[in-house]
Motif scaffolding. Structure first.
Motif, PDB file in Angstrom:
ATOM      1  N   LYS A 123      -2.613   6.154  -4.577  1.00  0.00           N
ATOM      2  CA  LYS A 123      -1.883   7.400  -4.769  1.00  0.00           C
ATOM      3  C   LYS A 123      -2.855   8.568  -4.887  1.00  0.00           C
ATOM      4  N   GLY A 124      -2.571   9.632  -4.131  1.00  0.00           N
ATOM      5  CA  GLY A 124      -3.433  10.796  -4.133  1.00  0.00           C
ATOM      6  C   GLY A 124      -4.548  10.734  -3.111  1.00  0.00           C
ATOM      7  N   ARG A 125      -4.789   9.558  -2.528  1.00  0.00           N
ATOM      8  CA  ARG A 125      -5.853   9.403  -1.523  1.00  0.00           C
ATOM      9  C   ARG A 125      -5.291   9.062  -0.147  1.00  0.00           C
ATOM     10  N   PHE A 126      -4.208   8.314  -0.105  1.00  0.00           N
ATOM     11  CA  PHE A 126      -3.605   7.876   1.151  1.00  0.00           C
ATOM     12  C   PHE A 126      -2.297   8.635   1.380  1.00  0.00           C
ATOM     13  N   THR A 127      -1.984   8.874   2.655  1.00  0.00           N
ATOM     14  CA  THR A 127      -0.737   9.528   3.024  1.00  0.00           C
ATOM     15  C   THR A 127      -0.092   8.771   4.180  1.00  0.00           C
ATOM     16  N   ILE A 128       1.154   8.359   3.988  1.00  0.00           N
ATOM     17  CA  ILE A 128       1.904   7.681   5.043  1.00  0.00           C
ATOM     18  C   ILE A 128       2.798   8.703   5.735  1.00  0.00           C
ATOM     19  N   SER A 129       2.922   8.577   7.045  1.00  0.00           N
ATOM     20  CA  SER A 129       3.787   9.476   7.794  1.00  0.00           C
ATOM     21  C   SER A 129       4.326   8.739   9.012  1.00  0.00           C
ATOM     22  N   SER A 168      14.766  -4.000   8.465  1.00  0.00           N
ATOM     23  CA  SER A 168      16.062  -3.360   8.683  1.00  0.00           C
ATOM     24  C   SER A 168      16.693  -2.921   7.355  1.00  0.00           C
ATOM     25  N   GLY A 169      16.044  -3.262   6.265  1.00  0.00           N
ATOM     26  CA  GLY A 169      16.496  -2.812   4.967  1.00  0.00           C
ATOM     27  C   GLY A 169      16.132  -1.362   4.721  1.00  0.00           C
ATOM     28  N   VAL A 170      16.196  -0.945   3.470  1.00  0.00           N
ATOM     29  CA  VAL A 170      15.961   0.460   3.128  1.00  0.00           C
ATOM     30  C   VAL A 170      14.472   0.752   2.927  1.00  0.00           C
ATOM     31  N   LEU A 171      13.759  -0.204   2.334  1.00  0.00           N
ATOM     32  CA  LEU A 171      12.380   0.057   1.921  1.00  0.00           C
ATOM     33  C   LEU A 171      11.582  -1.226   2.018  1.00  0.00           C
ATOM     34  N   VAL A 188       0.824  -1.195   0.000  1.00  0.00           N
ATOM     35  CA  VAL A 188       0.000   0.000   0.000  1.00  0.00           C
ATOM     36  C   VAL A 188       0.870   1.261   0.000  1.00  0.00           C
ATOM     37  N   ALA A 189       1.749   1.382   1.009  1.00  0.00           N
ATOM     38  CA  ALA A 189       2.564   2.591   1.145  1.00  0.00           C
ATOM     39  C   ALA A 189       3.788   2.275   1.985  1.00  0.00           C
ATOM     40  N   ALA A 190       4.869   3.069   1.786  1.00  0.00           N
ATOM     41  CA  ALA A 190       6.106   2.833   2.530  1.00  0.00           C
ATOM     42  C   ALA A 190       6.892   4.124   2.688  1.00  0.00           C
ATOM     43  N   ILE A 191       7.756   4.121   3.716  1.00  0.00           N
ATOM     44  CA  ILE A 191       8.686   5.226   3.959  1.00  0.00           C
ATOM     45  C   ILE A 191      10.105   4.669   3.940  1.00  0.00           C
ATOM     46  N   SER A 192      10.981   5.323   3.178  1.00  0.00           N
ATOM     47  CA  SER A 192      12.380   4.890   3.109  1.00  0.00           C
ATOM     48  C   SER A 192      13.085   5.150   4.437  1.00  0.00           C
ATOM     49  N   ARG A 193      13.862   4.157   4.886  1.00  0.00           N
ATOM     50  CA  ARG A 193      14.626   4.309   6.118  1.00  0.00           C
ATOM     51  C   ARG A 193      15.739   5.354   5.941  1.00  0.00           C
ATOM     52  N   ILE A 194      16.247   5.503   4.723  1.00  0.00           N
ATOM     53  CA  ILE A 194      17.398   6.376   4.485  1.00  0.00           C
ATOM     54  C   ILE A 194      16.967   7.811   4.205  1.00  0.00           C
ATOM     55  N   THR A 195      16.038   7.984   3.277  1.00  0.00           N
ATOM     56  CA  THR A 195      15.691   9.327   2.808  1.00  0.00           C
ATOM     57  C   THR A 195      14.405   9.872   3.426  1.00  0.00           C
ATOM     58  N   GLY A 196      13.565   8.993   3.930  1.00  0.00           N
ATOM     59  CA  GLY A 196      12.248   9.424   4.398  1.00  0.00           C
ATOM     60  C   GLY A 196      11.268   9.639   3.260  1.00  0.00           C
TER      61      GLY A 196
END
Length: 123
Positions: free
Chosen positions: A65-71, A100-103, A48-56
């Motif tokens: 996309k356009g309807r959901f927001t991950i934070s 523990s990976g990047v994404l 569904v959605a993800a945040i990068s461990r390195i860049t955010g």
């Protein structure tokens, strides 16, 4: 070890909104890539959605996309998924995942899973 606990699911009418939360314990969630997956009855678990461990940076499935927001709030060790303009096809059990990976855009990359929270969207 990381423990993940989701909350915020429920029943909502089409067009409505929900906010899911994922509380992480065991380690600060900023040390892990985190994301959301969902699984509808009879279907495979999907990203569904993800945040990068390195860049955010954030990443979304085309369907949300356009309807959901991950934070993420690192101070609270909590990740969120704000879901707007919900559709009946969004009905599923939503799972929080960490790695523990990047994404975490692929379920096989996930090291930890929450127990899931049910989201039901009525038409």
């Amino acid at each position: 070890q990381v423990q993940l606990v989701e909350s915020g699911g429920g029943l909502v009418q089409a067009g409505g909104s929900l906010r899911l939360s994922c509380a992480a314990s065991g380690r600060a969630n900023s040390n892990y890539a985190m994301g959301w997956f969902r699984q509808a009855p009879g279907k495979e678990r999907e990203f569904v959605a993800a945040i990068s461990r390195i860049t955010g940076n954030t990443y979304y499935a085309n369907s949300v996309k356009g309807r959901f927001t991950i934070s993420r709030d690192s101070a609270k060790n909590t990740m969120y998924l704000q879901m707007n303009s919900l559709k009946p096809e969004d009905t599923a059990v939503y799972y929080c995942a960490a790695s523990s990976g990047v994404l975490v855009t692929i379920k096989t990359d996930c090291d930890y899973w929450g127990q899931g929270t049910q989201v039901t969207v009525s038409s």
